[in-house]
Design a protein around this motif. Structure first.
Motif, short mmCIF file in Angstrom:
data_model
loop_
_atom_site.label_atom_id
_atom_site.label_comp_id
_atom_site.label_asym_id
_atom_site.label_seq_id
_atom_site.Cartn_x
_atom_site.Cartn_y
_atom_site.Cartn_z
N TYR A 90 -2.47 -5.95 12.44
CA TYR A 90 -1.72 -6.82 11.52
C TYR A 90 -0.46 -6.13 11.02
CZ TYR A 90 -0.55 -9.64 7.44
OH TYR A 90 0.13 -10.41 6.52
N ILE A 91 -0.58 -4.87 10.64
CA ILE A 91 0.58 -4.12 10.15
C ILE A 91 1.65 -4.03 11.23
CG2 ILE A 91 1.33 -1.81 9.44
CD1 ILE A 91 -1.44 -1.57 8.02
N GLU A 92 1.21 -3.82 12.47
CA GLU A 92 2.15 -3.77 13.59
C GLU A 92 2.78 -5.13 13.83
OE1 GLU A 92 4.49 -2.37 16.49
OE2 GLU A 92 3.17 -1.12 15.27
N GLN A 93 1.97 -6.17 13.81
CA GLN A 93 2.45 -7.53 14.05
C GLN A 93 3.48 -7.95 13.01
OE1 GLN A 93 -0.71 -10.58 14.20
NE2 GLN A 93 0.58 -11.82 12.86
N GLU A 94 3.22 -7.60 11.74
CA GLU A 94 4.12 -7.96 10.65
C GLU A 94 5.28 -6.99 10.49
OE1 GLU A 94 3.94 -10.67 8.40
OE2 GLU A 94 2.52 -11.45 9.88
N LYS A 95 5.26 -5.93 11.30
CA LYS A 95 6.30 -4.89 11.24
C LYS A 95 6.46 -4.35 9.81
CE LYS A 95 8.96 -6.62 15.21
NZ LYS A 95 7.90 -7.51 15.70
N LEU A 96 5.34 -4.02 9.20
CA LEU A 96 5.36 -3.54 7.82
C LEU A 96 5.68 -2.06 7.77
CD1 LEU A 96 2.18 -5.36 6.43
CD2 LEU A 96 4.57 -6.09 6.30
N GLY A 97 6.66 -1.71 6.96
CA GLY A 97 7.02 -0.32 6.73
C GLY A 97 7.20 -0.10 5.24
N ASN A 98 7.39 1.15 4.82
CA ASN A 98 7.47 1.47 3.39
C ASN A 98 6.34 0.74 2.66
OD1 ASN A 98 8.51 2.59 1.00
ND2 ASN A 98 9.81 0.81 0.63
N LEU A 99 5.15 0.86 3.21
CA LEU A 99 4.01 0.05 2.81
C LEU A 99 3.18 0.73 1.72
CD1 LEU A 99 2.14 -2.42 3.39
CD2 LEU A 99 1.11 -1.07 5.24
N THR A 100 2.74 -0.07 0.75
CA THR A 100 1.79 0.38 -0.26
C THR A 100 0.43 -0.23 0.05
OG1 THR A 100 3.45 0.64 -2.00
CG2 THR A 100 1.19 0.30 -2.71
N LEU A 101 -0.61 0.57 -0.03
CA LEU A 101 -1.98 0.09 0.15
C LEU A 101 -2.73 0.23 -1.16
CD1 LEU A 101 -2.90 1.82 3.55
CD2 LEU A 101 -1.89 -0.44 3.21
N ILE A 102 -3.38 -0.84 -1.60
CA ILE A 102 -4.19 -0.81 -2.82
C ILE A 102 -5.59 -1.26 -2.45
CG2 ILE A 102 -4.48 -1.71 -5.15
CD1 ILE A 102 -1.51 -2.06 -5.37
N GLY A 103 -6.57 -0.36 -2.63
CA GLY A 103 -7.93 -0.68 -2.23
C GLY A 103 -8.94 -0.32 -3.28
N HIS A 104 -9.94 -1.19 -3.44
CA HIS A 104 -11.04 -0.93 -4.36
C HIS A 104 -12.29 -0.61 -3.55
CE1 HIS A 104 -14.55 -2.56 -6.83
NE2 HIS A 104 -14.11 -1.53 -7.53
N SER A 105 -12.99 0.46 -3.93
CA SER A 105 -14.26 0.81 -3.30
C SER A 105 -14.09 0.92 -1.78
CB SER A 105 -15.30 -0.24 -3.69
OG SER A 105 -16.60 0.17 -3.37
N MET A 106 -14.81 0.13 -1.00
CA MET A 106 -14.65 0.18 0.46
C MET A 106 -13.22 -0.11 0.88
SD MET A 106 -16.10 -2.29 3.43
CE MET A 106 -14.66 -3.33 3.21
#
Length: 279
Positions: A90-106
């Motif tokens: 998905y990240i590749e498909q959307e060409k996402l860069g300078n990306l922030t990831l926010i995750g809870h638990s798993m």
């Protein structure tokens, strides 16, 4: 000629079957600004992040939900590797860069996994009460090789009557938040989950150990923990498990259990907003 036609038909059938496979993730995209991928915890829907998102400005949010939970059709096991694979795609498909990831638990596990795989694309990480190796805390000294999908415990949970399973879910939910209304919601999410996904997906998490990939991460990282059941022990566990993570800040929420967004929402919104404000 006939062989060529048959070969072409076979390829088309294979492609059709591939595209017909249910997806392991669903992503809702909205807003404009810095790309932020929001990853919920085990059994939680992506909507668990809605209030947090409403307190952020200039954010293009990509909110993830997982197969087997919240009415989304299940996928074949192993489950966690499918999530990881499709998130990277998905990240590749959307060409996402300078990306922030926010995750809870798993979701924090997935965030760490992705940040290690894409160190030049992920610039910031927020990990909310997530630990790189749950097994080390719950089953000290037990190697992943001894964790089996076809265990007596898994068989017991798979065959557990619905009423008994609901009672178990309610007991676990009560330990995850101080908010009674939300504890009922957490229990419902567990009860409504696809039972094999719940059982085998949890086994995936027990097998997981992300401590060794931490040095690969370049992202600046904010780790937000809950002090339950003992703040000193919790802080020591975070410091020990994230020892190999280069650029990190660890902060512990006041009077909160696992779901900080339910117990200390304003504290969480402020910490996340401050961390992202320089974007």
């Amino acid at each position: 000629m006939m062989k060529t036609i048959k070969f072409t038909i076979a390829l088309l059938l294979m492609a059709a079957l591939t595209f017909a496979q249910p997806k392991a993730i669903r992503v809702l995209k909205s807003g404009q600004g810095t790309a932020v991928l929001f990853l919920p915890g085990f059994t939680s829907p992506g909507s668990v992040w809605n209030e947090t998102i409403s307190h952020l400005s200039k954010v293009e949010s990509h909110v993830v939900s997982y197969a087997g939970f919240n009415g989304i059709p299940p996928v074949e096991t192993p489950w966690y590797p499918r999530l990881r694979q499709e998130l990277l795609a998905y990240i590749e498909q959307e060409k996402l860069g300078n990306l922030t990831l926010i995750g809870h638990s798993m979701g924090g596990n997935l965030a760490v996994d992705i940040a290690a795989a894409l160190p030049d694309r992920v610039t910031k990480l927020v990990l909310v009460d997530a630990i790189p190796c749950m097994r080390a805390l719950m089953m000290p000294g037990v190697p992943a090789s001894q964790i089996s999908y076809e265990s007596p415990y898994n068989k017991q949970i798979l065959e557990m009557p619905n009423e008994q399973f609901a009672q178990m879910a309610a007991g676990m939910a009560g330990n995850m938040t101080n908010n009674k209304a939300m504890a009922d919601t957490l229990a419902r999410w567990t009860v409504e989950a696809h039972r094999p996904t719940y059982v085998y997906g949890y086994t995936d998490l027990l097998k997981l150990d992300l401590r060794e990939v931490l040095p690969s991460i370049k992202a600046e990282t904010l780790i937000l923990g809950a002090p339950f059941p003992d703040e000193k022990i919790v802080l020591e566990n975070f410091q020990k498990q994230y020892a190999l993570l280069p650029a990190k800040t660890i902060q512990i929420a006041p009077a909160s259990r696992h779901f900080i967004m339910f117990d200390q929402p304003d504290w969480l919104y402020e910490k996340v907003a401050d961390f992202l404000k320089n974007e």
